[in-house]
Design an enzyme around this catalytic site. Structure first.
Site, mmCIF file in Angstrom:
data_model
loop_
_atom_site.group_PDB
_atom_site.id
_atom_site.type_symbol
_atom_site.label_atom_id
_atom_site.label_comp_id
_atom_site.label_asym_id
_atom_site.label_seq_id
_atom_site.Cartn_x
_atom_site.Cartn_y
_atom_site.Cartn_z
ATOM 1 N N LYS A 18 -7.262 1.095 -3.127
ATOM 2 C CA LYS A 18 -7.064 1.659 -4.468
ATOM 3 C C LYS A 18 -8.195 1.165 -5.383
ATOM 4 C CE LYS A 18 -2.253 2.074 -3.355
ATOM 5 N NZ LYS A 18 -0.869 2.179 -3.776
ATOM 6 N N GLY A 20 4.207 0.941 -3.794
ATOM 7 C CA GLY A 20 4.013 -0.142 -4.762
ATOM 8 C C GLY A 20 5.303 -0.689 -5.354
HETATM 9 P P1 PGA Z 1 1.632 0.107 -1.131
HETATM 10 O O1 PGA Z 1 0.748 1.418 -1.253
HETATM 11 O O2 PGA Z 1 1.478 -0.395 0.285
HETATM 12 O O3 PGA Z 1 1.031 -0.845 -2.146
HETATM 13 O O4 PGA Z 1 3.023 0.493 -1.440
HETATM 14 C C1 PGA Z 1 0.852 2.381 -0.241
HETATM 15 C C2 PGA Z 1 0.089 3.596 -0.573
HETATM 16 O O5 PGA Z 1 -0.305 3.821 -1.701
HETATM 17 O O6 PGA Z 1 -0.132 4.392 0.320
#
Ligand code: PGA
Length: 264
Positions: A21, A183
């Site tokens: 991200k 998240g």
């Molecule tokens: P996360 O993100 O593992 O932080 O929940 C997963 C994603 O955005 O695919």
């Protein structure tokens, strides 16, 4: 291609994708990538991919080339070149050695109003230029509670199927990412993920069995080293798209190891 099989089968090689991200900097990335190379290069049954923000793709190329770890981006333009300020094309990604690109992540489609049609164009465009698209699909909590999650994900797939046919899914990746799980620390249960993965593969298999057999379906949303073990042993789950835990060398390595053990 002639379709001789009677049912879709899952690919055996697992795939674990780090979605950084909008995190990282040159120094942190160098440390993290050094750790990944040290601990993940010897995996035999698991392909590891790191998707960074655009400015760090050159760094990924320099630190990951000649390793078994591949890299990619988190978005791509739907055109090849032109007056599109702020956009980055598939050709440019390929120039930096990218092999993968995430498309339609809900954090983008929600915040930047990306339509299913736009996502479909990007998917086909990425594939045409030799990148493996990782298409994100998934429902909101309200949609799950209303029991319409398959209808929602089906519609997201139809945006591609109706314009480009199901054959385009051959050698691509779909990541099932329930929006309520991203998240939040609240991952889908193995049963919930399994059921949606089967729905996705069967939907494509009914239209093009070869494409379904050559498609990887990942799970994404709060995957951690503990739940990865339970999720990755599910036959219909070919690996994961990992956000937060991909920023921590130890946790990401444990997740990749869970994939490796489930594939072995
Ligand atoms: P996360 O993100 O593992 O932080 O929940 C997963 C994603 O955005 O695919």
């Amino acid at each position: 291609m002639t379709q001789t099989n009677s049912s879709a089968k899952k690919p055996t090689q697992k795939l674990v994708v780090a979605n950084w991200k909008m995190h990282g900097n040159l120094q942190q990335n160098a440390v993290l990538l050094g750790n990944f190379v040290k601990h993940l290069s010897s995996l035999k049954h698991t392909q590891v991919v790191v998707c960074s923000p655009y400015p760090y793709l050159a760094q990924l190329q320099s630190l990951l080339q000649n390793t078994h770890i591949a890299w990619g981006a988190q978005n791509v333009a739907k055109s090849e070149f032109g007056a599109f300020t702020g956009e980055v094309s598939a050709l440019m990604l390929a120039d930096f050695g990218c092999k993968f690109v995430i498309i339609g992540h809900s954090e983008r489609s929600t915040a930047y109003c990306e339509s299913d049609e736009n996502i479909a164009t990007k998917f086909v465009h990425a594939k045409k230029h030799g990148l493996t698209p990782i298409l994100c699909v998934g429902e909101t909590l309200i949609e799950r509670e209303a029991g319409v999650m398959e209808m929602v994900v089906g519609k997201q797939l139809d945006a591609i199927i109706n314009t480009h046919g199901a054959a385009v899914f051959a050698n691509t990746v779909i990541s099932y990412e329930p929006i309520w799980a991203i998240g939040t620390g609240l991952a889908a249960t193995p049963e919930q993920a399994k059921s949606m993965h089967l729905f996705i593969r069967n939907k494509i298999a009914n239209l093009n069995l070869d494409a379904a057999n050559e498609l990887k379906i990942l799970y994404g949303g709060s995957v951690n080293p503990q739940n990865a073990v339970q999720l990755f042993v599910v036959e219909s789950i070919d690996g994961g798209l990992i956000g937060k835990c991909s920023l921590y060398a130890q946790e990401f390595a444990e997740i990749c190891l869970a994939a490796e053990q489930s594939a072995a």
